[in-house]
Scaffold this motif. Structure first.
Motif, PDB file in Angstrom:
ATOM      1  N   GLN A 190     -28.937 -24.290  -3.301  1.00  0.00           N
ATOM      2  CA  GLN A 190     -28.745 -23.581  -2.032  1.00  0.00           C
ATOM      3  C   GLN A 190     -28.498 -22.103  -2.348  1.00  0.00           C
ATOM      4  O   GLN A 190     -28.221 -21.753  -3.503  1.00  0.00           O
ATOM      5  CB  GLN A 190     -27.567 -24.174  -1.265  1.00  0.00           C
ATOM      6  CG  GLN A 190     -26.320 -24.358  -2.123  1.00  0.00           C
ATOM      7  CD  GLN A 190     -25.185 -25.104  -1.416  1.00  0.00           C
ATOM      8  OE1 GLN A 190     -25.244 -25.327  -0.214  1.00  0.00           O
ATOM      9  NE2 GLN A 190     -24.161 -25.476  -2.152  1.00  0.00           N
ATOM     10  N   ARG A 243     -34.312 -28.603  -5.396  1.00  0.00           N
ATOM     11  CA  ARG A 243     -33.663 -29.905  -5.237  1.00  0.00           C
ATOM     12  C   ARG A 243     -34.552 -30.978  -5.844  1.00  0.00           C
ATOM     13  O   ARG A 243     -35.774 -30.839  -5.844  1.00  0.00           O
ATOM     14  CB  ARG A 243     -33.394 -30.205  -3.760  1.00  0.00           C
ATOM     15  CG  ARG A 243     -32.289 -29.304  -3.214  1.00  0.00           C
ATOM     16  CD  ARG A 243     -31.800 -29.683  -1.869  1.00  0.00           C
ATOM     17  NE  ARG A 243     -31.034 -28.539  -1.339  1.00  0.00           N
ATOM     18  CZ  ARG A 243     -30.517 -28.484  -0.129  1.00  0.00           C
ATOM     19  NH1 ARG A 243     -30.651 -29.490   0.699  1.00  0.00           N
ATOM     20  NH2 ARG A 243     -29.844 -27.412   0.256  1.00  0.00           N
ATOM     21  N   GLN A 300     -34.487 -20.358   0.999  1.00  0.00           N
ATOM     22  CA  GLN A 300     -33.443 -20.289   2.029  1.00  0.00           C
ATOM     23  C   GLN A 300     -33.072 -18.836   2.282  1.00  0.00           C
ATOM     24  O   GLN A 300     -33.381 -17.955   1.481  1.00  0.00           O
ATOM     25  CB  GLN A 300     -32.172 -21.017   1.548  1.00  0.00           C
ATOM     26  CG  GLN A 300     -32.243 -22.528   1.662  1.00  0.00           C
ATOM     27  CD  GLN A 300     -30.893 -23.189   1.370  1.00  0.00           C
ATOM     28  OE1 GLN A 300     -30.020 -22.623   0.720  1.00  0.00           O
ATOM     29  NE2 GLN A 300     -30.734 -24.412   1.864  1.00  0.00           N
ATOM     30  N   GLU A 330     -29.452 -17.002   3.331  1.00  0.00           N
ATOM     31  CA  GLU A 330     -28.027 -17.184   3.564  1.00  0.00           C
ATOM     32  C   GLU A 330     -27.484 -15.952   4.272  1.00  0.00           C
ATOM     33  O   GLU A 330     -27.981 -14.851   4.073  1.00  0.00           O
ATOM     34  CB  GLU A 330     -27.355 -17.294   2.184  1.00  0.00           C
ATOM     35  CG  GLU A 330     -25.923 -17.713   2.207  1.00  0.00           C
ATOM     36  CD  GLU A 330     -25.804 -19.240   2.232  1.00  0.00           C
ATOM     37  OE1 GLU A 330     -26.845 -19.920   2.094  1.00  0.00           O
ATOM     38  OE2 GLU A 330     -24.671 -19.732   2.380  1.00  0.00           O
ATOM     39  N   PHE A 369     -20.060 -29.219   6.537  1.00  0.00           N
ATOM     40  CA  PHE A 369     -20.393 -28.622   5.238  1.00  0.00           C
ATOM     41  C   PHE A 369     -19.057 -28.416   4.541  1.00  0.00           C
ATOM     42  O   PHE A 369     -18.089 -27.986   5.183  1.00  0.00           O
ATOM     43  CB  PHE A 369     -21.097 -27.263   5.410  1.00  0.00           C
ATOM     44  CG  PHE A 369     -22.439 -27.352   6.100  1.00  0.00           C
ATOM     45  CD1 PHE A 369     -23.547 -27.888   5.462  1.00  0.00           C
ATOM     46  CD2 PHE A 369     -22.572 -26.891   7.409  1.00  0.00           C
ATOM     47  CE1 PHE A 369     -24.774 -27.963   6.109  1.00  0.00           C
ATOM     48  CE2 PHE A 369     -23.794 -26.972   8.060  1.00  0.00           C
ATOM     49  CZ  PHE A 369     -24.894 -27.511   7.411  1.00  0.00           C
ATOM     50  N   PHE A 428     -18.020 -26.177   2.620  1.00  0.00           N
ATOM     51  CA  PHE A 428     -17.569 -24.792   2.461  1.00  0.00           C
ATOM     52  C   PHE A 428     -17.374 -24.061   3.781  1.00  0.00           C
ATOM     53  O   PHE A 428     -17.068 -22.873   3.799  1.00  0.00           O
ATOM     54  CB  PHE A 428     -18.539 -24.014   1.564  1.00  0.00           C
ATOM     55  CG  PHE A 428     -19.991 -24.353   1.820  1.00  0.00           C
ATOM     56  CD1 PHE A 428     -20.587 -25.415   1.156  1.00  0.00           C
ATOM     57  CD2 PHE A 428     -20.717 -23.627   2.740  1.00  0.00           C
ATOM     58  CE1 PHE A 428     -21.915 -25.745   1.405  1.00  0.00           C
ATOM     59  CE2 PHE A 428     -22.048 -23.956   2.984  1.00  0.00           C
ATOM     60  CZ  PHE A 428     -22.649 -25.021   2.320  1.00  0.00           C
ATOM     61  N   THR A 429     -17.570 -24.763   4.914  1.00  0.00           N
ATOM     62  CA  THR A 429     -17.259 -24.154   6.217  1.00  0.00           C
ATOM     63  C   THR A 429     -16.445 -25.139   7.044  1.00  0.00           C
ATOM     64  O   THR A 429     -16.585 -26.350   6.912  1.00  0.00           O
ATOM     65  CB  THR A 429     -18.546 -23.786   6.998  1.00  0.00           C
ATOM     66  OG1 THR A 429     -19.442 -24.905   6.969  1.00  0.00           O
ATOM     67  CG2 THR A 429     -19.219 -22.559   6.432  1.00  0.00           C
ATOM     68  N   GLY A 473     -27.831 -24.244   9.425  1.00  0.00           N
ATOM     69  CA  GLY A 473     -26.465 -24.729   9.321  1.00  0.00           C
ATOM     70  C   GLY A 473     -25.543 -23.522   9.305  1.00  0.00           C
ATOM     71  O   GLY A 473     -25.918 -22.450   8.811  1.00  0.00           O
ATOM     72  N   ALA A 474     -24.336 -23.691   9.865  1.00  0.00           N
ATOM     73  CA  ALA A 474     -23.432 -22.548   9.927  1.00  0.00           C
ATOM     74  C   ALA A 474     -21.992 -23.020  10.071  1.00  0.00           C
ATOM     75  O   ALA A 474     -21.730 -24.214  10.228  1.00  0.00           O
ATOM     76  CB  ALA A 474     -23.813 -21.659  11.110  1.00  0.00           C
ATOM     77  N   ALA A 511     -20.482 -18.088   7.961  1.00  0.00           N
ATOM     78  CA  ALA A 511     -21.656 -18.136   7.086  1.00  0.00           C
ATOM     79  C   ALA A 511     -22.723 -18.981   7.766  1.00  0.00           C
ATOM     80  O   ALA A 511     -22.418 -19.807   8.626  1.00  0.00           O
ATOM     81  CB  ALA A 511     -21.286 -18.741   5.743  1.00  0.00           C
ATOM     82  N   PHE A 512     -23.948 -18.718   7.397  1.00  0.00           N
ATOM     83  CA  PHE A 512     -25.048 -19.547   7.922  1.00  0.00           C
ATOM     84  C   PHE A 512     -26.143 -19.597   6.869  1.00  0.00           C
ATOM     85  O   PHE A 512     -26.220 -18.732   5.989  1.00  0.00           O
ATOM     86  CB  PHE A 512     -25.596 -18.992   9.247  1.00  0.00           C
ATOM     87  CG  PHE A 512     -26.083 -17.563   9.152  1.00  0.00           C
ATOM     88  CD1 PHE A 512     -25.209 -16.501   9.342  1.00  0.00           C
ATOM     89  CD2 PHE A 512     -27.420 -17.285   8.860  1.00  0.00           C
ATOM     90  CE1 PHE A 512     -25.649 -15.184   9.242  1.00  0.00           C
ATOM     91  CE2 PHE A 512     -27.873 -15.969   8.767  1.00  0.00           C
ATOM     92  CZ  PHE A 512     -26.983 -14.920   8.953  1.00  0.00           C
ATOM     93  N   GLY A 513     -26.961 -20.635   6.956  1.00  0.00           N
ATOM     94  CA  GLY A 513     -28.058 -20.751   5.997  1.00  0.00           C
ATOM     95  C   GLY A 513     -29.232 -21.434   6.656  1.00  0.00           C
ATOM     96  O   GLY A 513     -29.059 -22.375   7.434  1.00  0.00           O
TER      97      GLY A 513
HETATM   98  N1  PHE Z   1     -26.073 -24.201   2.163  1.00  0.00           N
HETATM   99  C1  PHE Z   1     -26.234 -25.104   3.278  1.00  0.00           C
HETATM  100  C2  PHE Z   1     -27.398 -26.057   2.964  1.00  0.00           C
HETATM  101  O1  PHE Z   1     -28.189 -25.755   2.080  1.00  0.00           O
HETATM  102  C3  PHE Z   1     -26.510 -24.354   4.558  1.00  0.00           C
HETATM  103  C4  PHE Z   1     -25.316 -23.587   5.033  1.00  0.00           C
HETATM  104  C5  PHE Z   1     -25.130 -22.281   4.636  1.00  0.00           C
HETATM  105  C6  PHE Z   1     -24.392 -24.147   5.877  1.00  0.00           C
HETATM  106  C7  PHE Z   1     -24.017 -21.569   5.067  1.00  0.00           C
HETATM  107  C8  PHE Z   1     -23.296 -23.456   6.333  1.00  0.00           C
HETATM  108  C9  PHE Z   1     -23.124 -22.169   5.911  1.00  0.00           C
HETATM  109  O2  PHE Z   1     -27.541 -27.090   3.555  1.00  0.00           O
END
Ligand code: PHE
Length: 339
Positions: free
Chosen positions: A170, A196, A210, A212, A250, A252-253, A284-285, A307-309
């Protein structure tokens, strides 16, 4: 002797008239004016002349030499002009002829969309941060609140170089790398490749892209995340785009959400692009987990962030209604030249 001289002159003129190149001209010069030439041969016989005849013949000989020399010079000039004219004629360019067209390449659709995404976020004050594709386990997982044996590792199984070094699964490790080096306020995006251990099919690839995003400052709330994502979605998919946040997890959030946009093709009624859902999942966020902030020496009591990705392939496929991801990697110009 006089007749001889006049004959020489006449011969020289006749030969010169027929000359058609520099080599032939030089030949004539040697034949008539050279040391063993016709004129020299006649002059050698001057000794036999009487004292009265000598100056008369001598002058005539000089005149004839001068005349032949001049004619040779003229001929030389004429040859030069003729050669130039011939070249000009041969090298004429037909400016009305159709030109040769050179094929011009274009950006890959993945790159085009990445550029558009970057432009949109840059216009909102984000700067671009990059991180390595070959990453430490610590950055890809542990510092993102994913300890060893955490089930989240299963869904992001990747390729290991050693026990501790892997291909990042990621772009989220870039968050940590930035927060370790930079103090808030932070506002970055980070596009790039991720890996992956997935088998190739219409929606999976062991390598994909991705983007981020991370914002950390005093007083950042979920409302900021929603407002920012809404602005982004309207620019990317059109002014009437709506957002839907679904609770998710997630590591980390916290809280976390999966974010959908209303289908920009049917406006939400249901169609082929949104698979009759009316909504399309795009990213995702969530709010950066206090453990992640703390791990980077940022006090979660003082600062907060979101954060978001998102997957760039996914955005490209939605945007252009592409139903097989493999098209993006096969380098088939019939496919690529459509974008
Ligand atoms: N890194 C997560 C993923 O690959 C996406 C994500 C990024 C979610 C940042 C929340 C915050 O699935």
């Amino acid at each position: 002797m006089k007749e001889q001289l006049l004959q020489i002159k006449a011969d020289a003129e006749a030969k010169l008239a027929a000359v058609d190149g520099d080599a032939a001209l030089e030949q004539v010069r040697i034949e008539f004016l050279g040391k063993k030439g016709a004129l020299t041969a006649v002059l050698r016989g001057m000794g036999k002349l009487t004292a009265e005849e000598r100056p008369v013949i001598g002058q005539l000989a000089n005149e004839i030499r001068a005349a032949i020399e001049e004619e040779i010079a003229e001929k030389k000039e004429a040859l030069k002009t003729a050669a130039l004219e011939k070249r000009l004629l041969e090298e004429t360019i037909d400016v009305t002829a159709p030109g040769t067209t050179f094929p011009v390449g274009r950006r890959h659709p993945l790159d085009q969309v990445e550029q558009t995404l970057c432009d949109i976020f840059r216009s909102m004050g984000f700067t671009i941060a990059e991180g390595p594709e070959v990453e430490y386990d610590t950055y890809n997982f542990q510092k993102l609140n994913i300890p060893e044996n955490h089930p989240a590792r299963d869904t992001q199984d990747t390729f290991y170089i050693t026990d501790k070094v892997l291909l990042r699964s990621q772009t989220s490790p870039v968050q940590v790398r930035v927060m370790e080096k930079q103090r808030p306020p932070i506002r970055i995006i980070s596009p790039g490749r991720v890996y992956r251990s997935d088998a190739v099919d219409a929606t999976h690839s062991p390598m994909f892209h991705q983007l981020e995003g991370l914002v950390v400052d005093k007083g950042i709330t979920m409302g900021d995340l929603k407002g920012m994502l809404e602005t982004f979605a309207r620019q990317m998919f059109g002014d009437s785009t709506k957002l839907r946040f679904r609770p998710h997890h997630f590591p980390f959030t916290e809280p976390s959400a999966e974010v959908d946009v209303s289908c920009f093709v049917c406006g939400g009624k249901g169609c082929r692009v949104c698979k009759n859902e009316g909504w399309i999942e795009i990213l995702g966020a969530g709010m950066v987990h206090p453990n992640v902030l703390r791990g980077c020496d940022i006090d979660p009591e003082e600062y907060s962030g979101f954060a978001f990705g998102m997957g760039i392939e996914r955005i490209v496929m939605i945007k252009y209604a592409i139903d097989d991801m493999r098209n993006l990697y096969e380098n088939d110009l019939r496919f690529l030249s459509q974008f």
